[in-house]
Enzyme design. Structure first.
Site, PDB file in Angstrom:
ATOM      1  N   GLN A 291      -1.211   0.301  -3.639  1.00  8.56           N
ATOM      2  CA  GLN A 291      -0.622   1.508  -4.187  1.00  8.56           C
ATOM      3  C   GLN A 291       0.461   1.109  -5.178  1.00  8.56           C
ATOM      4  O   GLN A 291       0.666   1.758  -6.187  1.00  8.56           O
ATOM      5  CB  GLN A 291      -0.020   2.354  -3.047  1.00  8.56           C
ATOM      6  CG  GLN A 291       0.687   3.616  -3.493  1.00  8.56           C
ATOM      7  CD  GLN A 291      -0.313   4.694  -3.878  1.00  8.56           C
ATOM      8  OE1 GLN A 291      -1.391   4.795  -3.317  1.00  8.56           O
ATOM      9  NE2 GLN A 291       0.037   5.488  -4.879  1.00  8.56           N
TER      10      GLN A 291
ATOM     11  N   ASN B  80       0.811  -1.224   0.000  1.00 10.73           N
ATOM     12  CA  ASN B  80       0.000   0.000   0.000  1.00 10.73           C
ATOM     13  C   ASN B  80       0.840   1.267   0.000  1.00 10.73           C
ATOM     14  O   ASN B  80       0.328   2.354   0.260  1.00 10.73           O
ATOM     15  CB  ASN B  80      -0.948   0.007   1.191  1.00 10.73           C
ATOM     16  CG  ASN B  80      -1.819  -1.232   1.228  1.00 10.73           C
ATOM     17  OD1 ASN B  80      -1.637  -2.106   2.067  1.00 10.73           O
ATOM     18  ND2 ASN B  80      -2.716  -1.349   0.261  1.00 10.73           N
TER      19      ASN B  80
ATOM     20  N   ILE C 285       1.153   6.906   0.048  1.00 10.59           N
ATOM     21  CA  ILE C 285       0.460   5.913   0.862  1.00 10.59           C
ATOM     22  C   ILE C 285      -0.982   5.767   0.390  1.00 10.59           C
ATOM     23  O   ILE C 285      -1.662   6.765   0.154  1.00 10.59           O
ATOM     24  CB  ILE C 285       0.442   6.326   2.346  1.00 10.59           C
ATOM     25  CG1 ILE C 285       1.860   6.608   2.834  1.00 10.59           C
ATOM     26  CG2 ILE C 285      -0.229   5.256   3.195  1.00 10.59           C
ATOM     27  CD1 ILE C 285       1.910   7.251   4.202  1.00 10.59           C
ATOM     28  N   CYS C 286      -1.435   4.513   0.234  1.00 16.87           N
ATOM     29  CA  CYS C 286      -2.849   4.292  -0.068  1.00 16.87           C
ATOM     30  C   CYS C 286      -3.540   3.894   1.227  1.00 16.87           C
ATOM     31  O   CYS C 286      -3.435   2.754   1.663  1.00 16.87           O
ATOM     32  CB  CYS C 286      -3.004   3.199  -1.128  1.00 16.87           C
ATOM     33  SG  CYS C 286      -4.725   2.883  -1.508  1.00 16.87           S
ATOM     34  N   LEU C 287      -4.197   4.863   1.851  1.00 19.37           N
ATOM     35  CA  LEU C 287      -4.879   4.587   3.117  1.00 19.37           C
ATOM     36  C   LEU C 287      -6.165   5.411   3.105  1.00 19.37           C
ATOM     37  O   LEU C 287      -6.125   6.629   2.900  1.00 19.37           O
ATOM     38  CB  LEU C 287      -3.970   5.006   4.285  1.00 19.37           C
ATOM     39  CG  LEU C 287      -4.509   4.777   5.698  1.00 19.37           C
ATOM     40  CD1 LEU C 287      -4.847   3.303   5.929  1.00 19.37           C
ATOM     41  CD2 LEU C 287      -3.499   5.246   6.746  1.00 19.37           C
TER      42      LEU C 287
END
Lengths: 199, 315
Positions: free
Chosen positions: A126, A83, A91-93
């Site tokens: 990500q 991610n 960051i993929c959050l």
């Protein structure tokens, strides 16, 4: 900077400083400039993960419209995680995007990122290359992540085989980071990584 | 956006803090189901971006927000805070619910309006009084008024253009109606009616005139004089369909039998003193319009009326 954002960040900064996580050394927060718009966070790699023993720096940018919009956060320390972009650190959050809520704070966000290191979401990646490795060969993924933690985040576990392969490519004149990315991408197959780098 | 927490005496309970601005709740509202409370300004801003509770993300819309319970309002109103003008020297410590009324009259408010005592009559915020310069302020005032005046003048000029355009269109329309009238008898009646009304309207817009010396009448005006009168009629708004006929009737050769010669005029003096006369603006001339003079005998009147030009004697 808008008054409300500065006020919030000052208060959150104190909140982090007083928190038990700072006392326990698992997160840290520092100011980068005087205007409270840029901060630097630090999280410790969680135990029982490939990131254990590593220290990861985060770039935190606070928008004018904070807390109505989330802070912009990326990894400054290179990390191998489904991610997180292995190139940019993005960051993929969800809570940093559409699931942001105004009551979240820098402390809760840092803890969420730390939690992300313990529980990756390979179905919402990500970095597609990392996510593929995670799904197809979790053991190799764990080794690679551990190696990256050692190389960039001061992690304790040295994986000699990987270091040697990186060194081989470096001896051919390849940049160390590029060599590591290529080898990680091609599951540490030296031939394919070489082919990729020199094609 | 809430009150700065440092302004309050003692610790403020966490429940009285807005989770959005991290200040003490100001004019709070709460979400309907989860009952989380926020400053009105903060939650309104948040909901305009995302219709959820900022704490637990339950769906909330602006219309669902409710006032907070009395107990929370009471706890807030009992908090003791310093005045907004503390940095300017106000030492007052106030209950939160009396802060607003104090601020209205607080003497330390740097923005309190004060009248200038040097005589310019302007009311100025207190902190700007020292820097205040009557001449400069008034000059600025004049400049803004001048600017407005210029704007209005420009607008006036534009409106004039529009009006002229409308006039032109109206003339075309009348032309069109005349053409229609020629081809359709019922249209003709209608148009006649409209034209008669137009004449009446114009007649009513002109001032009454009194002829003091009928002997000053010029019964055979020359072309130049006629041109001048005609222009004056046109400028006064004379309906174009009668102007030529009217001007024809300014010469004794076209006058009715009762006026057609010096002799008949002398005999009928008693009759034409009953004329209702209208002033041709700015000229020693009167209009005796048929619509104004239905009371006079037929041998003293012609359609659509007479123009009588004088050397003098018109009031």
């Amino acid at each position: 900077m808008a008054n409300i954002a500065a006020k919030r960040i000052k208060r959150e900064f104190k909140e982090v400083m007083k928190s038990e996580e700072v006392a326990g050394g698992t997160i840290k927060l520092e100011l980068v400039n005087d205007s409270w718009t840029e901060l630097q966070g630090e999280i410790a790699g969680p135990p029982d993960t490939p990131y254990e023993g590593g220290t990861f720096l985060l770039e935190i940018k606070v928008p004018e419209t904070y807390p109505f919009n989330p802070p912009k956060i990326r990894f400054m320390t290179k990390i191998w995680h489904p991610n997180v972009s292995s190139v940019t650190g993005a960051i993929c959050l969800d809570i940093l995007k559409d699931q942001w809520a105004a009551a979240l704070t820098l402390r809760t966000v840092l803890l969420s990122i730390q939690a992300l290191l313990s529980a990756a979401e390979p179905n919402d990646p990500q970095d597609a290359v990392v996510a593929k490795q995670y799904r197809e060969d979790i053991q190799l993924f764990n080794l690679t992540a551990r190696h990256w933690t050692n190389a960039y985040a001061g992690g304790p576990t040295v994986i000699w085989e990987f270091n040697q392969k990186v060194q081989v490519l470096q001896d051919m004149g390849v940049d160390e980071d590029q060599a590591r990315v290529a080898l990680s991408t091609f599951d540490w197959g030296l031939e394919r990584a070489t082919e990729h780098l020199f094609s | 956006m809430g009150f700065e927490i440092k302004r309050f005496q003692g610790d403020v309970d966490e429940e009285l803090i807005c989770p959005i601005c991290s200040g003490v709740l100001e004019d709070p509202l709460q979400a309907p189901a989860c009952e989380h409370a926020f400053c009105r300004a903060c939650i309104t801003e948040w909901i305009s971006r995302q219709p959820t509770c900022p704490v637990d993300r339950q769906a909330v819309t602006a219309s669902q927000l409710r006032p907070v319970p009395r107990i929370l309002r009471n706890l807030l109103s009992r908090l003791c805070t310093s005045c907004d003008n503390a940095p300017h020297g106000c030492n007052a410590v106030l209950k939160l619910d009396s802060l607003a009324s104090h601020l209205v009259e607080c003497e330390y408010n740097p923005k309190r309006p004060m009248p200038c005592e040097a005589g310019c009559g302007l009311v100025i915020p207190k902190d700007e009084l020292a820097e205040h310069n009557c001449v400069r302020e008034l000059r600025a005032l004049i400049a803004t008024h001048q600017g407005k005046l210029n704007d209005y003048e420009q607008e006036l000029a534009e409106q004039r253009l529009v009006i002229n355009e409308h006039k032109r269109e109206l003339a075309l329309l009348k032309e069109f109606m005349r053409a229609m009238r020629l081809s359709n008898p019922s249209m003709r009646a209608l148009a006649d009616q409209m034209e008669r009304e137009e004449v009446v309207r114009w007649a009513n817009s002109l001032a009454r005139a009194r002829v003091t010396r009928w002997g000053g009448m010029i019964s055979t005006p020359d072309d130049v004089l006629q041109m001048m009168i005609k222009r004056s009629l046109s400028e006064s708004g004379c309906p174009p369909h009668i102007i030529d006929d009217l001007m024809e009737n300014c010469h004794e050769r076209r006058w009715p039998p009762g006026l057609s010669s010096l002799e008949t005029r002398q005999n009928n003096r008693r009759l034409y003193e009953k004329y209702v006369c209208k002033r041709v603006p700015g000229k020693q001339a009167v209009l005796v319009l048929h619509c104004d003079n239905t009371h006079v005998d037929e041998h003293m009147m012609v359609e659509p009326g007479l123009v009588m030009i004088f050397a003098h004697g018109i009031e």
